[in-house]
Write an enzyme that holds these catalytic residues in place. Structure first.
Site, PDB file in Angstrom:
ATOM      1  N   ASP A 278       0.804  -1.109  -0.050  1.00  0.00           N
ATOM      2  CA  ASP A 278      -0.087   0.043  -0.092  1.00  0.00           C
ATOM      3  C   ASP A 278       1.013   1.072   0.077  1.00  0.00           C
ATOM      4  O   ASP A 278       2.177   1.258  -0.068  1.00  0.00           O
ATOM      5  CB  ASP A 278      -1.062  -0.030   1.309  1.00  0.00           C
ATOM      6  CG  ASP A 278      -2.318   0.532   0.738  1.00  0.00           C
ATOM      7  OD1 ASP A 278      -2.319   1.842   0.202  1.00  0.00           O
ATOM      8  OD2 ASP A 278      -3.245  -0.085   0.826  1.00  0.00           O
ATOM      9  N   HIS A 321     -12.513  -0.993  -8.964  1.00  0.00           N
ATOM     10  CA  HIS A 321     -13.715  -0.296  -9.229  1.00  0.00           C
ATOM     11  C   HIS A 321     -13.424   1.149  -8.973  1.00  0.00           C
ATOM     12  O   HIS A 321     -14.554   2.008  -9.273  1.00  0.00           O
ATOM     13  CB  HIS A 321     -14.834  -0.960  -8.633  1.00  0.00           C
ATOM     14  CG  HIS A 321     -14.727  -1.127  -7.094  1.00  0.00           C
ATOM     15  ND1 HIS A 321     -15.804  -1.145  -6.212  1.00  0.00           N
ATOM     16  CD2 HIS A 321     -13.598  -0.585  -6.158  1.00  0.00           C
ATOM     17  CE1 HIS A 321     -15.486  -0.739  -4.979  1.00  0.00           C
ATOM     18  NE2 HIS A 321     -14.224  -0.463  -5.035  1.00  0.00           N
TER      19      HIS A 321
END
Length: 418
Positions: A278, A321
């Protein structure tokens, strides 16, 4: 010939009998509004056939309600939705749920004194909430928990979700029209309904960095939807792929935040090793909370080339998404050079169905996720053909398999090199 309502009711009765019989067979409590009712109607290991029956019950009941109400009562029933949101927001804001005993009653007078709120206002809001089974009034003037409020009281993640819904999602949805007028047709991530609602020029995640309160609400929401029993839960990933077949392989959890997904997989498949990636600010605040030697953390921006070479699996769960097609292609292209000949990319994300191809009770949840993507990111959820277009644009990837678990709002797609 039976009417549509008669046909739906017959099917509903038949399915309720089947569901009831199944629950009796496994000695699982029957659905109830009582405070000690289980949070889920079915156990996680219920067979797909029973899961489908439960979904058919919800679908038929929903359609029967709309038929019985008729077109003239659509708006009056719709108006209850925003009042329920207002009630939930008020009840959480003033900690009403925590002042109600878990297994007893409290008078409105006593509750108003504990919460330091006006009694008449409390009574009006609670009685509106009761009409959606959010609370219960088993004796006149005395309030108690229902199964829903008990869950909100006992599970802090669900409470976080409720707060996030009321204080972030609802204002964002309300800003959609104004944002569309102010920035017509925009695909920019800082010209969204969220930007209008919260008067910020920053994209969603950048804004969260500068607003700890909103960031904490969002984090609580994410923990809740990742939890077991959620339709977005990790168990669909755990059970939906042949992880045993990977052997002692390496899984790169891209955009994996604090590693809750990797932790769950590691607990179930102990031969696997994980690298959670991350952004640097996320990784620096993590400090390996899992304490699992099989899980390592690495700072990485997925818009730059993937540094881990020839991993067995590159996992993207609820990542793509958030991004338009051009950015999705960039993210995938940054993984391709790192892949070995047998490497796979696993994408777990929403796959929108064709209209009317799944029960209304499920489709409306999926369509709401599409609306959220529009309101927050100027993005959208994708149908299978749209996902295939994304993969084709990479020029190197092909969709090897995909699955949409019965209970899940997300599909599992496995990609390999052409």
């Amino acid at each position: 010939m039976p009417s549509l309502m008669e046909t739906l009711t017959s099917s509903l009765n038949h399915d309720v009998e089947k569901l009831t019989a199944y629950l009796e067979t496994i000695s699982h409590p029957q659905p109830s509004f009582k405070h000690d009712s289980p949070p889920t109607t079915l156990p996680e290991n219920a067979p797909d056939e029973i899961q489908q029956i439960r979904e058919q019950i919800m679908d038929n009941a929903l359609n029967i309600f709309h038929l019985a109400a008729g077109p003239s009562e659509f708006l009056v029933n719709l108006s209850t939705s925003y009042h329920y949101i207002a009630c939930l927001n008020w009840l959480t804001m003033f900690n009403i749920f925590t002042h109600i005993p878990l297994d007893g009653l409290i008078s409105y007078t006593g509750l108003s004194a504990k919460a330091k709120v006006p009694e008449q206002r409390l009574k009006s809001i609670c009685r509106m909430a009761i009409t959606t089974h959010l609370l219960a009034e088993p004796s006149p003037g005395y309030i108690s928990h229902s199964s829903i409020s008990a869950l909100l009281n006992k599970n802090p993640h669900y409470r976080d979700w409720a707060v996030f819904m009321c204080q972030m999602s609802a204002p964002t949805a309300a800003g959609l029209v104004c944002a569309s007028i102010k920035w017509p047709g925009s695909s920019e991530k800082n010209e969204t309904a969220y930007n209008f609602a919260f008067n910020t020029d920053l994209p969603f995640f950048e804004d969260l960095k500068r607003n700890p309160e909103r960031r904490n609400m969002f984090s609580g929401y994410m923990r809740c939807i990742a939890a077991e029993g959620s339709s977005s839960g990790v168990r669909f990933l755990v059970d939906g792929f042949d992880w045993e077949g990977v052997g002692e392989g390496v899984v790169v959890d891209i955009g994996g935040s604090r590693g809750h997904v990797s932790l769950t997989l590691a607990e179930n498949y102990q031969n696997l090793s994980f690298i959670v990636q991350d952004l640097p600010e996320v990784i620096s605040s993590t400090a390996n909370p899992t304490q699992n030697p099989k899980i390592k953390y690495q700072a990485h921006d997925f818009f730059t080339p993937q540094p881990v070479l020839s991993a067995n699996i590159y996992l993207l769960r609820m990542i793509l998404h958030d991004w338009p097609t051009t950015d999705c292609v960039k993210i995938l292209k940054n993984i391709i050079p790192a892949m070995g000949p047998h490497s796979k990319i696993i994408i777990m994300d929403t796959i929108l169905p064709e209209p009317g191809s799944v029960p209304l009770s499920r489709e409306r949840i999926l369509r709401s996720r599409d609306m959220i993507m529009m309101q927050v990111f100027n993005s959208s959820e994708r149908g299978l053909s749209e996902w295939e277009e994304v993969f084709e644009e990479t020029g190197k990837l092909r969709l090897e398999s995909w699955e949409m678990p019965v209970e899940s709002v997300m599909g599992l797609m496995v990609l390999g090199l052409e």
